[in-house]
Scaffold this active site. Structure first.
Site, PDB file in Angstrom:
ATOM      1  N   ASP A 190       0.845  -1.203   0.000  1.00  0.00           N
ATOM      2  CA  ASP A 190       0.000   0.000   0.000  1.00  0.00           C
ATOM      3  C   ASP A 190       0.880   1.253   0.000  1.00  0.00           C
ATOM      4  O   ASP A 190       1.395   1.662   1.038  1.00  0.00           O
ATOM      5  CB  ASP A 190      -0.913  -0.027   1.233  1.00  0.00           C
ATOM      6  CG  ASP A 190      -1.727   1.254   1.393  1.00  0.00           C
ATOM      7  OD1 ASP A 190      -1.785   2.058   0.445  1.00  0.00           O
ATOM      8  OD2 ASP A 190      -2.306   1.456   2.481  1.00  0.00           O
TER       9      ASP A 190
ATOM     10  N   GLU B 176      30.564  12.355   4.964  1.00  0.00           N
ATOM     11  CA  GLU B 176      31.099  12.298   6.322  1.00  0.00           C
ATOM     12  C   GLU B 176      29.984  12.639   7.314  1.00  0.00           C
ATOM     13  O   GLU B 176      29.915  13.755   7.833  1.00  0.00           O
ATOM     14  CB  GLU B 176      32.255  13.288   6.480  1.00  0.00           C
ATOM     15  CG  GLU B 176      33.424  13.015   5.558  1.00  0.00           C
ATOM     16  CD  GLU B 176      34.489  14.108   5.625  1.00  0.00           C
ATOM     17  OE1 GLU B 176      35.638  13.827   5.282  1.00  0.00           O
ATOM     18  OE2 GLU B 176      34.161  15.253   6.026  1.00  0.00           O
TER      19      GLU B 176
ATOM     20  N   GLU C 189      28.192  13.182  10.580  1.00  0.00           N
ATOM     21  CA  GLU C 189      28.507  13.350  12.003  1.00  0.00           C
ATOM     22  C   GLU C 189      27.264  13.059  12.836  1.00  0.00           C
ATOM     23  O   GLU C 189      26.130  13.139  12.347  1.00  0.00           O
ATOM     24  CB  GLU C 189      28.998  14.772  12.262  1.00  0.00           C
ATOM     25  CG  GLU C 189      30.286  15.091  11.512  1.00  0.00           C
ATOM     26  CD  GLU C 189      30.628  16.573  11.502  1.00  0.00           C
ATOM     27  OE1 GLU C 189      31.811  16.897  11.314  1.00  0.00           O
ATOM     28  OE2 GLU C 189      29.707  17.410  11.662  1.00  0.00           O
TER      29      GLU C 189
ATOM     30  N   GLU D 296      34.534  14.393  17.384  1.00  0.00           N
ATOM     31  CA  GLU D 296      34.466  15.647  16.637  1.00  0.00           C
ATOM     32  C   GLU D 296      34.571  16.842  17.587  1.00  0.00           C
ATOM     33  O   GLU D 296      34.859  16.687  18.771  1.00  0.00           O
ATOM     34  CB  GLU D 296      33.182  15.708  15.803  1.00  0.00           C
ATOM     35  CG  GLU D 296      33.370  15.362  14.337  1.00  0.00           C
ATOM     36  CD  GLU D 296      34.250  16.354  13.592  1.00  0.00           C
ATOM     37  OE1 GLU D 296      34.456  17.477  14.089  1.00  0.00           O
ATOM     38  OE2 GLU D 296      34.750  15.993  12.509  1.00  0.00           O
TER      39      GLU D 296
ATOM     40  N   GLU E 209      32.407  11.109  14.586  1.00  0.00           N
ATOM     41  CA  GLU E 209      32.367  10.889  13.137  1.00  0.00           C
ATOM     42  C   GLU E 209      33.024   9.564  12.811  1.00  0.00           C
ATOM     43  O   GLU E 209      34.047   9.206  13.388  1.00  0.00           O
ATOM     44  CB  GLU E 209      33.093  12.009  12.392  1.00  0.00           C
ATOM     45  CG  GLU E 209      33.096  11.830  10.874  1.00  0.00           C
ATOM     46  CD  GLU E 209      33.851  12.929  10.155  1.00  0.00           C
ATOM     47  OE1 GLU E 209      34.769  12.604   9.369  1.00  0.00           O
ATOM     48  OE2 GLU E 209      33.539  14.115  10.393  1.00  0.00           O
TER      49      GLU E 209
ATOM     50  N   HIS F  63      29.493  16.484   5.144  1.00  0.00           N
ATOM     51  CA  HIS F  63      30.261  16.985   4.010  1.00  0.00           C
ATOM     52  C   HIS F  63      30.361  15.893   2.952  1.00  0.00           C
ATOM     53  O   HIS F  63      30.612  14.728   3.276  1.00  0.00           O
ATOM     54  CB  HIS F  63      31.658  17.402   4.451  1.00  0.00           C
ATOM     55  CG  HIS F  63      31.667  18.402   5.566  1.00  0.00           C
ATOM     56  ND1 HIS F  63      32.747  18.591   6.397  1.00  0.00           N
ATOM     57  CD2 HIS F  63      30.716  19.275   5.986  1.00  0.00           C
ATOM     58  CE1 HIS F  63      32.468  19.531   7.280  1.00  0.00           C
ATOM     59  NE2 HIS F  63      31.241  19.951   7.063  1.00  0.00           N
TER      60      HIS F  63
ATOM     61  N   ARG G 202      37.998  26.282   4.741  1.00  0.00           N
ATOM     62  CA  ARG G 202      36.846  25.651   5.373  1.00  0.00           C
ATOM     63  C   ARG G 202      35.746  26.651   5.738  1.00  0.00           C
ATOM     64  O   ARG G 202      34.723  26.266   6.298  1.00  0.00           O
ATOM     65  CB  ARG G 202      37.283  24.873   6.625  1.00  0.00           C
ATOM     66  CG  ARG G 202      38.179  23.687   6.303  1.00  0.00           C
ATOM     67  CD  ARG G 202      38.688  22.975   7.559  1.00  0.00           C
ATOM     68  NE  ARG G 202      39.678  21.973   7.230  1.00  0.00           N
ATOM     69  CZ  ARG G 202      39.410  20.695   6.969  1.00  0.00           C
ATOM     70  NH1 ARG G 202      38.163  20.269   7.015  1.00  0.00           N
ATOM     71  NH2 ARG G 202      40.371  19.852   6.678  1.00  0.00           N
TER      72      ARG G 202
ATOM     73  N   GLU H 239      34.706  19.119  -2.073  1.00  0.00           N
ATOM     74  CA  GLU H 239      33.971  18.838  -0.838  1.00  0.00           C
ATOM     75  C   GLU H 239      32.864  19.869  -0.687  1.00  0.00           C
ATOM     76  O   GLU H 239      33.122  21.045  -0.460  1.00  0.00           O
ATOM     77  CB  GLU H 239      34.911  18.903   0.367  1.00  0.00           C
ATOM     78  CG  GLU H 239      34.207  18.653   1.701  1.00  0.00           C
ATOM     79  CD  GLU H 239      35.108  18.917   2.894  1.00  0.00           C
ATOM     80  OE1 GLU H 239      34.732  18.528   4.005  1.00  0.00           O
ATOM     81  OE2 GLU H 239      36.180  19.530   2.719  1.00  0.00           O
TER      82      GLU H 239
ATOM     83  N   ARG I   4      30.023  21.312   1.489  1.00  0.00           N
ATOM     84  CA  ARG I   4      29.980  21.283   2.944  1.00  0.00           C
ATOM     85  C   ARG I   4      28.613  21.623   3.554  1.00  0.00           C
ATOM     86  O   ARG I   4      28.443  21.604   4.774  1.00  0.00           O
ATOM     87  CB  ARG I   4      31.034  22.241   3.491  1.00  0.00           C
ATOM     88  CG  ARG I   4      32.450  21.823   3.119  1.00  0.00           C
ATOM     89  CD  ARG I   4      33.494  22.877   3.447  1.00  0.00           C
ATOM     90  NE  ARG I   4      33.526  23.227   4.854  1.00  0.00           N
ATOM     91  CZ  ARG I   4      34.105  22.505   5.811  1.00  0.00           C
ATOM     92  NH1 ARG I   4      34.711  21.362   5.499  1.00  0.00           N
ATOM     93  NH2 ARG I   4      34.095  22.910   7.064  1.00  0.00           N
TER      94      ARG I   4
END
Length: 441
Positions: A54, A132, A134, A187, A194, A243, A314, A331, A333
């Site tokens: 369903d 990655e 966390e 972390e 992580e 990330h 970063r 990457e 983020r």
């Protein structure tokens, strides 16, 4: 031996008695049904014909007046469940969802990612991604409030870090599920952890993210802990991101790599980033899809709020890790672990392909700490910010034809309906903060 025969052989060797068939709804929440393992012939019929269910009872699927859908297990996804006793004889398959005429159901998130991946596989490309995710290990205090499990910080060790035994158990069990774990550590925030797993094909990785979250919650529950993938569970500390490292390959060669360029990046990599940056506002609705996501996406807590890229920066939305050659990647983020990975990966791929197809220039890299720029300096550099709320994000998504087409009309409409409802539910709440601040007015 074909993949179905191989799956059946594994199940017979392990003495499997029950099969758990699993898929996700539009929000990435796992759904499953268990069926007994009968004869090999019955199992082959299930792989080929699927099981009727369903679909009107699943968020984002179909209406009650047209509710029949079929789930078909993917034999490549056979897996034991290490958090279940071995004698229980249970294995799991991830399923694709079909209409009753045997066409892929356009509201199935996994099928949407497969559709996006087919666009590039027809050109001989592979889309690899390494997330990655966390998460926080949490406890409750005497009043029943959630608190972090420890007071440790980035890369701390015992006794501050109370998670080594917990992470060790997780790594062993994840390896039983077929994960190639690259690292595990504490972390930045108290209670935050992580576990990074290996870069792989986007479909396998999306399956892995769902399995990863489900496994961690199940394993932790058996150990007497609690875990949350909520993006911002506690005020005043870093939130949890996911990330996403990503690149395109063709014939085993990384298309994002160009050893002759000044920074080691190919033109395809730059254009792909251009697409991600151009569609970043709308993308945020998909990759950071909850009201709480925007409590994480604020300046000052290592969260990427500025639409720019940098080679090592970063503070920018996109960072280019130092690895080159086959390890060249970008990457992204913004994503957090509350997202549906199938939709998030599909949306990022569609944005990146738009960048390549239309040769969208990302501009020059930004190599300063953007967090320290004031509004005038940001404007001078042309650096925009991500949406500050889910309301802003889903309005950006409404206006982004590339992402809506990429995810399909069914998913786009149902996704927006879900976000409207979530925002309306949130905006009428009265919180303790408001009572403390305004009760005396």
């Amino acid at each position: 031996m074909d993949v179905i025969g191989n799956a059946i052989e594994i199940m017979n060797e392990k003495g499997i008695k029950f099969i758990r068939l699993q898929f996700v709804d539009i929000n990435g929440i796992p759904k499953s049904v268990s069926v007994p393992f009968g004869s090999d012939e019955d199992l082959e019929d299930m792989f080929n014909d699927g099981i009727l269910f369903d679909g009107s009872s699943v968020d984002g699927f179909v209406e009650i007046n047209d509710s029949d859908l079929i789930m078909k297990p993917d034999p490549n996804t056979v897996s034991l469940l290490p958090w279940r006793p071995e004698e229980s004889g249970v294995c799991r398959f991830i399923c694709d969802i079909y209409n009753t005429d045997n066409t892929p159901f356009e509201g199935d998130p996994r099928s949407i990612l497969k559709k996006s991946l087919k666009k590039i596989s027809d050109k001989g490309y592979n889309y690899n991604i390494g997330p990655e995710p966390e998460f926080f290990i949490i406890d409750k205090d005497e009043e029943g409030n959630y608190i972090p499990h420890d007071d440790a910080s980035y890369f701390d060790v015992e006794p501050l870090d109370k998670g080594p035994n917990f992470r060790r158990k997780l790594v062993f069990d994840l390896e039983e599920l077929g994960f190639e774990v690259e690292a595990s550590h504490h972390e930045v925030a108290p209670g935050q952890n992580e576990i990074a797993f290996k870069f792989d094909d986007a479909l396998k990785t999306a399956d892995a993210v769902i399995t990863f979250k489900q496994a961690i919650k199940a394993i932790v529950d058996n150990m007497g802990y609690m875990v949350t993938f909520m993006p911002k569970p506690f005020f005043g500390v870093n939130g949890s991101g996911m990330h996403c490292h990503q690149s395109l390959f063709k014939n085993g060669e990384n298309l994002f790599s160009d050893e002759n360029s000044e920074n080691g990046l190919s033109q395809e990599a730059l254009y792909f980033m251009g697409g991600l940056l151009k569609h970043s506002a709308a993308l945020s609705a998909v990759v950071a899809p909850t009201v709480n996501s925007y409590k994480r996406l604020v300046p000052g807590y290592e969260a990427p709020v500025y639409v720019a890229y940098g080679l090592k920066n970063r503070s920018a939305l996109i960072r280019i890790p130092a690895a080159r050659g086959k390890g060249t990647r970008i990457e992204y983020r913004c994503p957090d672990p509350s997202c549906n990975p199938y939709l998030a990966f599909a949306a990022m791929l569609e944005a990146g392909l738009d960048g390549i197809n239309n040769k969208i220039d990302p501009g020059d890299p930004t190599e300063i700490n953007i967090y320290k720029l004031n509004d005038e300096e940001l404007e001078e550099r042309g650096i925009k910010t991500l949406p500050a709320s889910l309301w802003e994000a889903y309005h950006a998504f409404e206006e982004d034809e590339v992402l809506k087409k990429g995810l399909g009309s069914h998913i786009s409409e149902k996704f927006l309906e879900s976000k409207y409802a979530e925002w309306d539910e949130y905006r009428i709440q009265v919180f303790g903060y408001e009572q403390k601040k305004y009760m005396s007015l």
